[in-house]
Design an enzyme around this catalytic site. Structure first.
Site, PDB file in Angstrom:
ATOM      1  N   ARG A 229       0.937  -1.106   0.097  1.00  0.00           N
ATOM      2  CA  ARG A 229       0.020   0.130  -0.055  1.00  0.00           C
ATOM      3  C   ARG A 229       0.913   1.378  -0.124  1.00  0.00           C
ATOM      4  NH1 ARG A 229      -3.708  -2.639  -1.456  1.00  0.00           N
ATOM      5  NH2 ARG A 229      -5.771  -3.372  -0.421  1.00  0.00           N
ATOM      6  N   GLU A 258      -3.716   7.500  -4.284  1.00  0.00           N
ATOM      7  CA  GLU A 258      -4.124   6.891  -5.505  1.00  0.00           C
ATOM      8  C   GLU A 258      -5.490   7.791  -5.812  1.00  0.00           C
ATOM      9  OE1 GLU A 258      -4.210   2.812  -5.308  1.00  0.00           O
ATOM     10  OE2 GLU A 258      -2.091   2.802  -4.588  1.00  0.00           O
ATOM     11  N   HIS A 276      -1.430   0.413  -9.799  1.00  0.00           N
ATOM     12  CA  HIS A 276      -2.091  -0.379  -8.978  1.00  0.00           C
ATOM     13  C   HIS A 276      -2.729  -1.602  -9.766  1.00  0.00           C
ATOM     14  CE1 HIS A 276      -4.188  -1.109  -4.753  1.00  0.00           C
ATOM     15  NE2 HIS A 276      -3.975  -1.958  -5.233  1.00  0.00           N
TER      16      HIS A 276
HETATM   17  P1  NAP Z   1      -1.060 -11.782   4.475  1.00  0.00           P
HETATM   18  O1  NAP Z   1      -1.217 -13.090   4.043  1.00  0.00           O
HETATM   19  O2  NAP Z   1      -1.926 -11.393   5.812  1.00  0.00           O
HETATM   20  O3  NAP Z   1       0.412 -11.334   4.876  1.00  0.00           O
HETATM   21  C1  NAP Z   1       0.737 -10.205   5.556  1.00  0.00           C
HETATM   22  C2  NAP Z   1       2.357 -10.412   5.778  1.00  0.00           C
HETATM   23  O4  NAP Z   1       2.635  -9.031   6.561  1.00  0.00           O
HETATM   24  C3  NAP Z   1       2.607 -11.598   7.075  1.00  0.00           C
HETATM   25  O5  NAP Z   1       3.555 -12.278   6.839  1.00  0.00           O
HETATM   26  C4  NAP Z   1       2.654 -10.641   8.312  1.00  0.00           C
HETATM   27  O6  NAP Z   1       3.485 -11.337   9.285  1.00  0.00           O
HETATM   28  C5  NAP Z   1       3.276  -9.210   7.736  1.00  0.00           C
HETATM   29  N1  NAP Z   1       2.941  -8.203   8.718  1.00  0.00           N
HETATM   30  C6  NAP Z   1       1.516  -7.817   9.252  1.00  0.00           C
HETATM   31  N2  NAP Z   1       1.713  -6.690   9.825  1.00  0.00           N
HETATM   32  C7  NAP Z   1       3.068  -6.247   9.846  1.00  0.00           C
HETATM   33  C8  NAP Z   1       3.849  -5.222  10.661  1.00  0.00           C
HETATM   34  N3  NAP Z   1       3.331  -4.441  11.344  1.00  0.00           N
HETATM   35  N4  NAP Z   1       5.009  -5.367  10.443  1.00  0.00           N
HETATM   36  C9  NAP Z   1       5.832  -6.333   9.916  1.00  0.00           C
HETATM   37  N5  NAP Z   1       5.064  -7.225   8.991  1.00  0.00           N
HETATM   38  C10 NAP Z   1       3.651  -7.225   9.352  1.00  0.00           C
HETATM   39  O7  NAP Z   1      -1.467 -10.733   3.288  1.00  0.00           O
HETATM   40  P2  NAP Z   1      -1.395 -10.979   1.896  1.00  0.00           P
HETATM   41  O8  NAP Z   1      -2.613 -11.630   1.520  1.00  0.00           O
HETATM   42  O9  NAP Z   1       0.099 -11.552   1.711  1.00  0.00           O
HETATM   43  O10 NAP Z   1      -1.391  -9.426   1.296  1.00  0.00           O
HETATM   44  C11 NAP Z   1      -0.627  -8.471   1.875  1.00  0.00           C
HETATM   45  C12 NAP Z   1      -1.067  -7.148   1.280  1.00  0.00           C
HETATM   46  O11 NAP Z   1      -0.716  -6.905   0.138  1.00  0.00           O
HETATM   47  C13 NAP Z   1      -2.484  -6.647   1.308  1.00  0.00           C
HETATM   48  O12 NAP Z   1      -2.935  -6.651   2.716  1.00  0.00           O
HETATM   49  C14 NAP Z   1      -2.617  -5.564   0.554  1.00  0.00           C
HETATM   50  O13 NAP Z   1      -2.301  -4.254   1.260  1.00  0.00           O
HETATM   51  C15 NAP Z   1      -1.513  -5.673  -0.536  1.00  0.00           C
HETATM   52  N6  NAP Z   1      -1.937  -6.217  -1.932  1.00  0.00           N
HETATM   53  C16 NAP Z   1      -1.512  -5.329  -2.796  1.00  0.00           C
HETATM   54  C17 NAP Z   1      -1.973  -5.766  -4.225  1.00  0.00           C
HETATM   55  C18 NAP Z   1      -1.684  -4.782  -5.352  1.00  0.00           C
HETATM   56  O14 NAP Z   1      -2.593  -4.806  -6.080  1.00  0.00           O
HETATM   57  N7  NAP Z   1      -0.826  -4.082  -5.381  1.00  0.00           N
HETATM   58  C19 NAP Z   1      -2.784  -6.914  -4.382  1.00  0.00           C
HETATM   59  C20 NAP Z   1      -3.136  -7.670  -3.157  1.00  0.00           C
HETATM   60  C21 NAP Z   1      -2.704  -7.427  -1.997  1.00  0.00           C
HETATM   61  P3  NAP Z   1       3.661 -11.162  10.865  1.00  0.00           P
HETATM   62  O15 NAP Z   1       2.108 -11.389  11.199  1.00  0.00           O
HETATM   63  O16 NAP Z   1       4.263 -12.147  11.199  1.00  0.00           O
HETATM   64  O17 NAP Z   1       4.046  -9.816  10.934  1.00  0.00           O
HETATM   65  C1  8YV Z   2      -7.009  -4.500  -5.674  1.00  0.00           C
HETATM   66  C2  8YV Z   2      -5.637  -5.232  -3.901  1.00  0.00           C
HETATM   67  O1  8YV Z   2      -6.508  -3.701  -6.637  1.00  0.00           O
HETATM   68  O2  8YV Z   2      -6.282  -7.112  -3.106  1.00  0.00           O
HETATM   69  C3  8YV Z   2      -6.074  -6.132  -2.823  1.00  0.00           C
HETATM   70  O3  8YV Z   2      -5.432  -5.832  -1.506  1.00  0.00           O
HETATM   71  O4  8YV Z   2      -4.732  -4.087  -3.547  1.00  0.00           O
HETATM   72  C4  8YV Z   2      -5.919  -5.343  -5.151  1.00  0.00           C
HETATM   73  O5  8YV Z   2      -6.265  -6.657  -5.603  1.00  0.00           O
HETATM   74  C5  8YV Z   2      -8.365  -3.691  -4.917  1.00  0.00           C
HETATM   75  O6  8YV Z   2      -8.321  -4.565  -3.764  1.00  0.00           O
HETATM   76  C6  8YV Z   2      -9.287  -3.644  -5.714  1.00  0.00           C
HETATM   77  O7  8YV Z   2     -10.557  -3.194  -4.687  1.00  0.00           O
END
Ligand code: NAP
Ligand code: 8YV
Length: 317
Positions: A229, A258, A276
């Protein structure tokens, strides 16, 4: 025939998801003109990162609300404390986008290090007719730090294993079943790496986790990739670091405000900017929409949605 359950749509959703929602539910779009009496009786909401944040102001007007189904795995667009105060379950689309986001991350990483968008611009501008494109930095020999080794972080790591690079990670605690070295802070991880990939959740706890000190620790050949993010990175500190050569380059998919990208970033040649795109393929956005609908349907049918977020798990019967 029984009336279809009512759902408030406070989200930007693909047309195919809207059409599927409409076959199963009676839809109300969130708008200023929506009758407060209707809002007050709706039990379910569809939300998304791409629309506005969901907080106390809206929840206070929806006393019958029991579930918010988010279109996205990250749910920092929803005020979880307010949802908990109102006894509202929140669900996300965990599990259906990990591989897509990991693919995009690898693409962004290679594009940033090997300067692929710059090379494309060079060919289009006729630069090749005058001489060769400058040699680029390399992924070879690098150590990649994954900031947030969760579902997506692990999908990224699986791909990077195939690239023959070293991997390390930081999360709040080390994971027993993970063989990569763990570092106790983002700064310690950055000091041990020359690529840092941010893929932690957004929100208060991770705000500016990547700050000026972390960028300094990453070093002058360092590359930052942010697919988490915008809030996770101090954008002003990043601009300064890119301008001063404190780090070499950055690849960004997400921004603090954004879709507005700071002019200072747009002006830099050592940054690759995506709008994004992590999950933004037809097939994955469709799967996310279906998961969101399945969460709503499962809750209406059984009271047990498929993927409630950890904070509201205890509200699931
Ligand atoms: P997830 O499975 O919950 O993994 C999150 C990881 O972050 C965990 O390993 C956690 O480890 C770590 N974490 C959480 N809080 C933390 C903190 N305060 N300090 C350090 N590490 C921390 O989540 P995910 O499904 O992989 O998704 C992660 C994030 O990616 C989403 O929440 C979203 O913001 C982003 N995302 C972006 C896109 C995009 O389009 N660019 C798409 C999908 C997701 P610990 O619990 O050990 O700290
Ligand atoms: C999407 C994302 O762009 O899943 C997330 O956390 O950042 C992306 O997959 C977004 O959530 C669509 O609303």
């Amino acid at each position: 025939m029984a009336a279809r359950p009512e759902v408030l749509v406070a989200a930007a959703l693909p047309p195919v998801t809207m059409a599927a929602l409409e076959t199963r539910f009676a839809i109300h779009q969130l708008s200023d003109g929506l009758d407060p009496a209707i809002l007050a009786r709706i039990p379910a909401m569809a939300a998304s990162t791409l629309a506005g944040p969901i907080g106390e102001a809206l929840l206070a007007r929806m006393p019958a609300l029991r579930i918010i189904a988010n279109f996205g795995v990250g749910y920092d667009n929803i005020d979880i404390a307010a949802a908990l105060a109102h006894g509202v379950i929140v669900t996300n689309t965990g599990g259906v986008l990990d591989e897509e986001v990991a693919d995009l991350t690898i693409g962004l990483l290679l594009a940033t290090i090997r300067r692929l968008p710059q090379a494309d611009r060079f060919v289009r501008a006729g630069g090749w007719l005058k001489g060769a494109f400058p040699l680029s930095p390399s992924l070879r020999g690098r150590t990649i730090g994954i900031l947030g080794l969760g579902a997506i972080g692990k999908a990224i790591a699986r791909r990077l294993d195939g690239f023959g690079v070293a991997i390390a990670y930081h999360g709040r605690s080390p994971q027993a079943d993970v063989g990569y070295p763990w570092y106790p802070s983002a700064e310690a991880l950055a000091a041990a790496c020359d690529v840092l990939i941010a893929i932690v959740p957004g929100g208060v706890a991770t705000r500016h986790l990547v700050d000026a000190a972390v960028l300094r620790a990453l070093g002058p050949s360092g590359v930052l990739i942010n697919v988490a993010r915008g809030s996770v990175v101090d954008e002003d500190a990043l601009v300064t670091a890119l301008q001063a050569g404190t780090i070499a380059a950055a690849g960004l998919d997400v921004y603090a405000d954004e879709p507005r990208v700071p002019a200072a970033l747009l002006a830099l040649d050592n940054v690759v900017l995506l709008p994004h795109l992590g999950s933004a393929s037809d097939v994955t956005r469709q799967a996310m929409g279906q998961r969101m609908i399945d969460n709503l349907a499962a809750w209406f049918d059984t009271g047990r949605p498929l993927t409630p977020v950890p904070e509201t798990l205890h509200l699931v019967g």
